[in-house]
Scaffold this active site. Structure first.
Site, PDB file in Angstrom:
ATOM      1  N   HIS A  32       0.553  -1.556  -0.041  1.00  0.00           N
ATOM      2  CA  HIS A  32      -0.088  -0.297   0.284  1.00  0.00           C
ATOM      3  C   HIS A  32       1.362   1.329   0.215  1.00  0.00           C
ATOM      4  CE1 HIS A  32      -2.513  -3.249   1.537  1.00  0.00           C
ATOM      5  NE2 HIS A  32      -3.831  -2.275   0.967  1.00  0.00           N
ATOM      6  N   ASN A 192      -7.580  12.246   3.758  1.00  0.00           N
ATOM      7  CA  ASN A 192      -7.114  12.294   1.858  1.00  0.00           C
ATOM      8  C   ASN A 192      -8.084  11.908   1.056  1.00  0.00           C
ATOM      9  OD1 ASN A 192      -7.584   8.993   1.847  1.00  0.00           O
ATOM     10  ND2 ASN A 192      -5.380   8.750   2.449  1.00  0.00           N
ATOM     11  N   HIS A 269      -3.541   2.966  -3.772  1.00  0.00           N
ATOM     12  CA  HIS A 269      -3.872   2.195  -1.997  1.00  0.00           C
ATOM     13  C   HIS A 269      -3.242   1.350  -2.088  1.00  0.00           C
ATOM     14  CE1 HIS A 269      -6.141   1.813   1.776  1.00  0.00           C
ATOM     15  NE2 HIS A 269      -6.132   0.825   1.388  1.00  0.00           N
ATOM     16  N   GLU A 417     -17.718  -3.173  24.044  1.00  0.00           N
ATOM     17  CA  GLU A 417     -17.578  -4.142  23.666  1.00  0.00           C
ATOM     18  C   GLU A 417     -16.483  -4.179  23.583  1.00  0.00           C
ATOM     19  OE1 GLU A 417     -20.783  -4.083  23.158  1.00  0.00           O
ATOM     20  OE2 GLU A 417     -21.620  -4.398  25.122  1.00  0.00           O
ATOM     21  N   HIS A 480     -29.086 -13.480  24.305  1.00  0.00           N
ATOM     22  CA  HIS A 480     -28.819 -13.125  25.272  1.00  0.00           C
ATOM     23  C   HIS A 480     -27.808 -14.654  25.474  1.00  0.00           C
ATOM     24  CE1 HIS A 480     -30.027  -9.345  25.332  1.00  0.00           C
ATOM     25  NE2 HIS A 480     -28.873  -8.676  26.550  1.00  0.00           N
TER      26      HIS A 480
END
Lengths: 668, 668
Positions: A32, A192, A269, A417, A480
């Protein structure tokens, strides 16, 4: 677009970063380049003019921490380490970028390369762990520093991109950092406008600075991050001057700066420039040096860091010596922590139980353990993601770590979390001996497994306190109730998953978890009570699995239980014995540790000859066939649970003595 | 603090909610009364004065969607459904709150209770899925509506609390919602300053409205949410008037409003009031009715919703009839989608391959599948979490869904994996036949498994496109290389995990995934190429596992392969046959489907008599012992990977024909 390059040494230094990145990525044909090219000026400003570090001692305690949260831009970091004179990254290492066995892997990893403070790549983790680094600094400073003796005194710097700013984990951590007023946390945001899908205007048009301001951060903007090195430096100094808020400095840059055809595109990139574009970039930036060639003038300038760093460390060593003479007790604790040693007798007060003692939930046993070790283990620091009184993670008399009360060691993470996991990682990355723990409901491991995976990969001794570990939690229902949670955690390499079956085993689990300073532990704890076993011991937990109740000679049948279901196994075994079965009960609080025992021990517990084995665990059967094979069975649950009182759920899903007995008998 | 209650019908209606919640939670001695008590006024304002819905037809398409993101407050929702006249929640159901088999579970679940739009409880999911609902509405409206015929025209309302606002998934989704300008998304934020750990000032002091403003939302504040019903209504109407931005209305309330001793404390968040405090609350709110007693005047007022809703639906049915006559083709598509039927021949263009066809990566095959079905499956809608050109999730010629271009069906989620999962769930929850898909790297399933779990629990036909599925991805290294990912996904109930081994199997995987409209699928796809197999078929994938290459009669040895390792198996089998082994190759693209086949079929593929079995998969061995038992083995990887070119990684970790042959021979 490219500003006429100056021949000044600063330009040389900045372009040295860019071309090391370009050349290494071209050579490996993978990587990159865009970020190193765009962020070279800001990283030069930070590393050359501000950062306190000693290249010849990357682990010097009082160094500033630099976290490359945008980990894909790792060639930036490797170039900075190499140019500054770190022995961990030679020019040869850079030539081996992304190759097997190299010290320059495709994303920065703490365990591969000295000078890498946080393993990054999964976006958002770096900035979030940096919050943990800053908490560690603030906590230790509040605890150890004395008038005129700032033993603990460093900044935490972060370089993050658009990607990090889109990740929820970073939002959670930034909100908490603002709340806590972590004034020594300073993040440079590489604005950017490009992500992999193209311009950020396809998905990310929020006002980032305004958002951070809403979190309580100090914010600034440097409009020309491509050339305004002095402006970046001024912004960093201004950020340092704000001591009661973390700082975000948005630095607007051009990704792939200098590349005539690829700058400001997504194409730069994550792909090599290629030979031709590299050549064009050399021309555009007036860089007359060959591949991997760094002008001596650049080295000479960069490596002033070595003398500066050595001097800074020497000064601190003097301070430490003074501190030691004036505050010997505090110094001893501080230096013990830095050596990574636990205090003598830290576990002396861990409780032990007999079968006559009242059965409790393992979350309650965990609370008793935390409170037993809390006073003798001052480096224990942790909290809960807003479930303190459910997870039972508080330590009596311990105040909350808050702005202005940073010596306290209870962390209210809020309902965050994922950030909790990353922050716990940061506390461990700090390398100051802190023993971090954090609690939530077991099922919400699914919210933070991105961070837990990095605890395991980076070999961090984080302790996850995961309560409400099965359908036995009852009424909260299937959203849960963990079903797959244990299996999914057990499948992570290097993570100890411990599900203790009574009080002694919970004490043993804490002994293992706290002792393992380079390996995370997930403590899987119940909401509901269970009996204490007559033959359980804390010490046995270290073996992962052991014979809790033996058969008379070789067993016909082995019951393997964990956690709350251990009691079911011993009760079922009693019935089976009454029916003439020669049955053994094995407690298996930690599969991973059992697998690390030698073959003789494992076979002594689970002899190959006995293939009639029944696992009893109120969780998915997934993964247990390793121990039950084709001929065994399990009492387990492979569907989602239901909302009803816990005992009803357990009964309806077959977690009864009768069902265990019946399934055991069905094995023949 | 309690304002003198009026005896007006509005007070009766509001207190009816409160006391149904108090009484149900007292009876079950489990639940969360604080939110229903505090949010009764705002939910009355919304449901009685604004919400378009038909209690007698909870699935009426053009209803407004109401999402209780703070799912723990489910008694609020059950009370609203009951009072408004939904048959799904009778008074008897409310008395059975949180009991086995009831329609009133501890958190709201779409599959249990008609009128529940989104399964909530895990915080942040509701608001995030609501973004998906709003995207669905905007997309269908842009696609189907005609001048004067707004066939698709409803709002999505959310009630969220401090917990939801702390969760990163909600931050991600809110940022995207602001970017997309989802004007018909309106969230009420219950600002009660209390979370489980106590006052929000222990961890959450950011300026929430300012943050949402930074995201591009319209924001308002109602200072007195306890009594100012008219103010709340005005704010909702003002929010509706803003058509180009989503709206957040902060409504400041008192948690547990009306309880003399518990209001405004964490104690009322998640525990029953108890008989005594309930009695005191009755006095404080001047409520003279007994447990579960609803005054007739309240019912009479609330149930005007039935007539209103019936009239609204009738009006829409008239509109639909007009639409049908004017736009028969569009109406046919619309109504087909609403029936949940896929178009005839949607899969006719899925490609098939012979062994002579060039081997491709399965991500490339996936791209070809998406582009083969895209034109014939107009309800297909999806995208990527900023990895479009890595995941290959784009459909040629398809534009991005953007503000002002909502008819387009490509979604740029940004680097927001967790929100992507929740939004995909929302597209499915919308019930309009949309077929949602979303891509990221397989390892980042760990960032969104909290949302994926809900796809599975709520039976949503979401398709996850997870590419770069093993160490074979190469240079990006261990942070990006899945090891435990497949095991952790396979351990989730009701999730199909499909790892196709060539082009035909990828086509088969899409057939299964698209056809399963009530079950999510995770497609596990490679970065790197593999050969097409001579005997693979798309149809075989539906059986999960099948004989790819048979032995001559009963096999001595079975090789079981998935994905990229299928080719290793066939090559190794050729060598083993040359060495005289009678070997069968089984392809196992989907373990879950294989397990659903009858015993005869399973035994025909994996005969019990053949215990020499070798699994080959570049992933954790965890879970495979179910098929290899004590006597088989696997070529797998139970440690984290490494950064190096993919072929080097694979070779170093033993994924070679030679190693497969050697391990197979070692079985004897």
């Amino acid at each position: 677009m490219v500003v006429a390059p100056s021949t000044s040494v600063e330009s040389l230094c900045i372009n040295s970063i860019r071309f090391l990145a370009i050349d290494a990525i071209n050579k490996s044909n993978s990587g990159h380049p865009g970020l190193p090219m765009g962020c070279a000026p800001m990283s030069f400003a930070l590393w050359d003019k501000v950062l306190k570090h000693n290249p010849k001692n990357p682990k010097w305690f009082n160094r500033d921490r630099f976290v490359l949260s945008a980990g894909h831009g790792c060639m930036l970091l490797y170039a900075l380490l190499h140019l500054s004179g770190y022995d961990s990254v030679s020019l040869e290492d850079i030539k081996q970028f992304r190759q097997w066995g190299s010290r320059t892997p495709g994303h920065p990893e703490t365990f591969e390369t000295a000078g890498v403070e946080v393993t990054t790549g999964p976006l958002g983790q770096g900035i979030s762990s940096a919050v943990g680094l800053a908490i560690a600094e603030a906590h230790l400073a509040a605890k150890f520093n004395k008038p005129g003796l700032n033993l603990v005194d460093h900044y935490t710097y972060v370089l993050m991109g658009d990607g990090c700013n889109q990740e929820g984990v970073a939002s959670e951590a930034a909100s908490l950092a603002g709340h806590l007023g972590l004034g020594k946390l300073i993040a440079l945001y590489d604005d950017n406008h490009i992500t992999i899908d193209g311009n950020t205007n396809v998905s990310f048009t929020e006002d980032v600075l305004k958002r951070y301001e809403a979190y309580g951060w100090h914010v600034q903007h440097v409009a020309d991050g491509n050339t305004d090195v002095a402006g970046i430096q001024r912004a960093i100094e201004a950020a340092k001057a704000v001591t009661d808020k973390p700082s975000l400095i948005k630095v607007t840059t051009t990704i792939g700066y200098g590349s005539p055809n690829k700058a400001n595109t997504a194409g730069v990139h994550g792909a090599a420039l290629g030979a031709e574009e590299a050549e064009l970039t050399r021309k555009a930036l007036d860089w007359s040096y060959g591949p991997f060639e760094v002008p001596q003038e650049s080295y000479d300038h960069w490596r002033q860091a070595i003398n500066r760093g050595g001097a800074a460390e020497a000064e601190w060593n003097t301070l430490l010596a003074n501190y030691r003479s004036q505050y010997p007790a505090e110094a001893a604790q501080f230096e013990r922590q830095l050596r990574g040693e636990l205090p003598q007798g830290w576990d002396a007060n861990l409780p032990s139980y007999s079968a006559d003692d009242k059965g409790l939930a393992t979350r309650q046993h965990s609370y008793n353990c935390l409170n037993a070790i809390g006073p003798s283990l001052p480096e224990l620091i942790g909290g809960s993601a807003d479930l303190t009184h459910s997870n039972l993670t508080d330590i009596k008399g311990e105040g909350g770590f808050q702005k202005g009360a940073e010596a306290n060691r209870y962390l209210h993470f809020g309902v965050r979390e994922h950030a909790m996991a990353a922050i716990l990682n940061g506390l461990a990355y700090h390398g100051s001996g802190l023993v971090p723990y954090g609690g939530t409901f077991a099922v919400f491991a699914g919210y933070m497994v991105g961070g837990m995976r990095l605890s395991a990969l980076s070999e961090l001794g984080v302790i996850y306190v995961l309560t409400h570990d099965s359908i036995g939690l009852g009424e909260d229902g299937p959203t849960h109730q963990p079903i797959e949670t244990l299996a999914s955690l057990r499948s992570i390499p290097n993570l100890l998953v411990m599900r203790p079956g009574d009080g002694n085993e919970t004490s043993g689990a804490y002994q293992v978890a706290v002792s393992n300073r380079h390996r995370p532990t997930a403590l899987i704890l119940s909401r509901q009570a269970m009996a204490n076993q007559a033959n359980s011991t804390a010490a046995a937990v270290a073996k992962g699995g052991y014979i809790l109740e033996d058969s008379n000679g070789a067993p016909d049948l082995i019951l393997i239980g964990t956690g709350t279901e251990l009691e079911l196994c011993t009760k079922a075994a009693a019935q089976l014995r009454a029916d003439g079965k020669n049955v053994r009960v094995v407690s298996m609080p930690c599969v991973e540790l059992f697998e690390e025992q030698d073959a003789a021990y494992r076979d002594s517990v689970l002899p190959a000859a006995c293939r009639k084995r029944l696992v009893v665990e109120a969780s998915s059967s997934f993964g247990w066939h390793k121990y039950t094979g084709f001929d065994g069975d399990s009492v387990s649950i492979d569907r989602f649970g239901a909302s009803a009182p816990g005992p009803v759920c357990l009964e309806q899903f077959g977690f009864t003595v009768d069902n265990v007995v019946a399934k055991a008998k069905a094995l023949g």
